[in-house]
Design a protein around this motif. Sequence first.
Motif, mmCIF file in Angstrom:
data_model
loop_
_atom_site.group_PDB
_atom_site.id
_atom_site.type_symbol
_atom_site.label_atom_id
_atom_site.label_comp_id
_atom_site.label_asym_id
_atom_site.label_seq_id
_atom_site.Cartn_x
_atom_site.Cartn_y
_atom_site.Cartn_z
ATOM 1 N N ASP A 65 5.985 -10.091 -35.192
ATOM 2 C CA ASP A 65 5.794 -11.056 -36.275
ATOM 3 C C ASP A 65 6.731 -12.258 -36.128
ATOM 4 O OD1 ASP A 65 3.900 -9.386 -37.384
ATOM 5 O OD2 ASP A 65 5.267 -8.521 -38.870
ATOM 6 N N PHE A 66 7.812 -12.073 -35.376
ATOM 7 C CA PHE A 66 8.812 -13.133 -35.240
ATOM 8 C C PHE A 66 8.682 -13.872 -33.910
ATOM 9 C CE2 PHE A 66 10.563 -9.753 -37.923
ATOM 10 C CZ PHE A 66 10.796 -10.465 -39.089
ATOM 11 N N ALA A 67 7.549 -13.728 -33.252
ATOM 12 C CA ALA A 67 7.310 -14.444 -31.999
ATOM 13 C C ALA A 67 7.509 -15.937 -32.209
ATOM 14 C CB ALA A 67 5.901 -14.160 -31.494
ATOM 15 N N GLY A 68 8.163 -16.570 -31.265
ATOM 16 C CA GLY A 68 8.463 -17.993 -31.378
ATOM 17 C C GLY A 68 9.791 -18.276 -32.032
ATOM 18 N N LYS A 69 10.463 -17.230 -32.522
ATOM 19 C CA LYS A 69 11.778 -17.369 -33.145
ATOM 20 C C LYS A 69 12.840 -16.694 -32.270
ATOM 21 C CE LYS A 69 10.494 -18.905 -37.374
ATOM 22 N NZ LYS A 69 11.060 -20.080 -38.089
ATOM 23 N N PHE A 98 26.969 -21.866 -37.512
ATOM 24 C CA PHE A 98 26.013 -22.470 -36.583
ATOM 25 C C PHE A 98 24.980 -23.293 -37.343
ATOM 26 C CE2 PHE A 98 21.954 -22.047 -34.189
ATOM 27 C CZ PHE A 98 22.315 -22.765 -33.057
ATOM 28 N N ALA A 99 24.523 -22.780 -38.478
ATOM 29 C CA ALA A 99 23.506 -23.477 -39.269
ATOM 30 C C ALA A 99 24.029 -24.792 -39.819
ATOM 31 C CB ALA A 99 23.027 -22.583 -40.401
ATOM 32 N N ALA A 104 18.592 -27.521 -37.477
ATOM 33 C CA ALA A 104 17.247 -27.400 -36.907
ATOM 34 C C ALA A 104 17.132 -26.170 -36.018
ATOM 35 C CB ALA A 104 16.909 -28.655 -36.104
ATOM 36 N N GLN A 105 18.144 -25.941 -35.196
ATOM 37 C CA GLN A 105 18.118 -24.782 -34.310
ATOM 38 C C GLN A 105 18.244 -23.485 -35.112
ATOM 39 O OE1 GLN A 105 19.810 -27.547 -33.827
ATOM 40 N NE2 GLN A 105 20.124 -28.029 -31.647
ATOM 41 N N ALA A 106 19.110 -23.487 -36.124
ATOM 42 C CA ALA A 106 19.323 -22.284 -36.931
ATOM 43 C C ALA A 106 18.074 -21.881 -37.688
ATOM 44 C CB ALA A 106 20.477 -22.502 -37.906
ATOM 45 N N ALA A 107 17.235 -22.859 -38.012
ATOM 46 C CA ALA A 107 15.994 -22.564 -38.718
ATOM 47 C C ALA A 107 15.054 -21.716 -37.880
ATOM 48 C CB ALA A 107 15.300 -23.860 -39.127
ATOM 49 N N ARG A 108 15.310 -21.663 -36.575
ATOM 50 C CA ARG A 108 14.472 -20.879 -35.667
ATOM 51 C C ARG A 108 15.121 -19.551 -35.300
ATOM 52 N NH1 ARG A 108 13.444 -23.366 -30.552
ATOM 53 N NH2 ARG A 108 11.662 -21.919 -30.443
ATOM 54 N N VAL A 109 16.202 -19.190 -35.997
ATOM 55 C CA VAL A 109 16.906 -17.930 -35.732
ATOM 56 C C VAL A 109 16.671 -16.962 -36.892
ATOM 57 C CG1 VAL A 109 19.149 -16.843 -35.356
ATOM 58 C CG2 VAL A 109 18.685 -19.107 -34.385
ATOM 59 N N VAL A 110 16.276 -15.745 -36.582
ATOM 60 C CA VAL A 110 16.046 -14.717 -37.600
ATOM 61 C C VAL A 110 17.026 -13.563 -37.374
ATOM 62 C CG1 VAL A 110 14.413 -13.116 -38.636
ATOM 63 C CG2 VAL A 110 13.606 -15.299 -37.726
ATOM 64 N N TRP A 206 23.441 -20.622 -26.410
ATOM 65 C CA TRP A 206 22.117 -20.234 -25.954
ATOM 66 C C TRP A 206 20.945 -20.785 -26.755
ATOM 67 C CZ3 TRP A 206 22.895 -18.583 -21.375
ATOM 68 C CH2 TRP A 206 24.014 -17.812 -21.069
ATOM 69 N N VAL A 207 21.103 -20.926 -28.053
ATOM 70 C CA VAL A 207 19.965 -21.325 -28.902
ATOM 71 C C VAL A 207 19.706 -22.816 -28.762
ATOM 72 C CG1 VAL A 207 19.049 -21.415 -31.236
ATOM 73 C CG2 VAL A 207 20.410 -19.450 -30.516
ATOM 74 N N ARG A 208 18.510 -23.157 -28.367
ATOM 75 C CA ARG A 208 18.150 -24.557 -28.174
ATOM 76 C C ARG A 208 16.911 -24.916 -28.992
ATOM 77 N NH1 ARG A 208 22.476 -24.437 -26.678
ATOM 78 N NH2 ARG A 208 23.392 -24.944 -24.660
#
Length: 208
Positions: A65-69, A98-99, A104-110, A206-208
Amino acid sequence: MPPILAPFRKRPWRSAAAAVLLAAALPALSACHGGGAVDPPLAGTALGGDFTLVDKTGKTVRYADFAGKWRVLYFGYTFCPDICPLDVQHLMQGYHLFARAHPAQAARVVPMFISIDPARDTPQVVGQFASAFGPELVGLTGTPQQVAVAAKAFAVYYQKHAGSTPDAYLMDHSRASYLMDPDGKPVALLPVDQDGKAVAAELEKWVR
């Protein structure tokens, strides 16, 4: 170098977890001899895989369900007397640092907290525990069979130790926080055994 995976009571690793330990302990390799991009320290390890659990409302949640994150997974239990709350505190402090620097990058981290004690960690209990560290933390639990599947996918060791009463027991388990990329592939272990700044620095790497 990422922190070494270690069970709380330093019990022997099973074969799958031992393989992850060896892979995680290896230094990151340069993509070229001239010092180019650095490969993720967990690249190529057999970590991850789909699982089915439930969230605080009892809704079915799958890893897919979290594909792409970017996904961060920590396996523990809410009745843990000290280690789990401290690790999760460091994890979420790092996430929030980090957020603030990279919204913007943190919004893609779950970030996820997955219980290895489903007998006591009901959806409501896990939800209350997760909410204490921030609304971004997803608390997950499930049946013993569902939890076993998730733990096996991430080479997580856990074992129940009887207490003075049926409900007064501890869970011996491995200690690690996994960072997975948007494709669900393993990237690195987050240093939750250190502090929030160390976690934020690793996310930033690592998170881009």
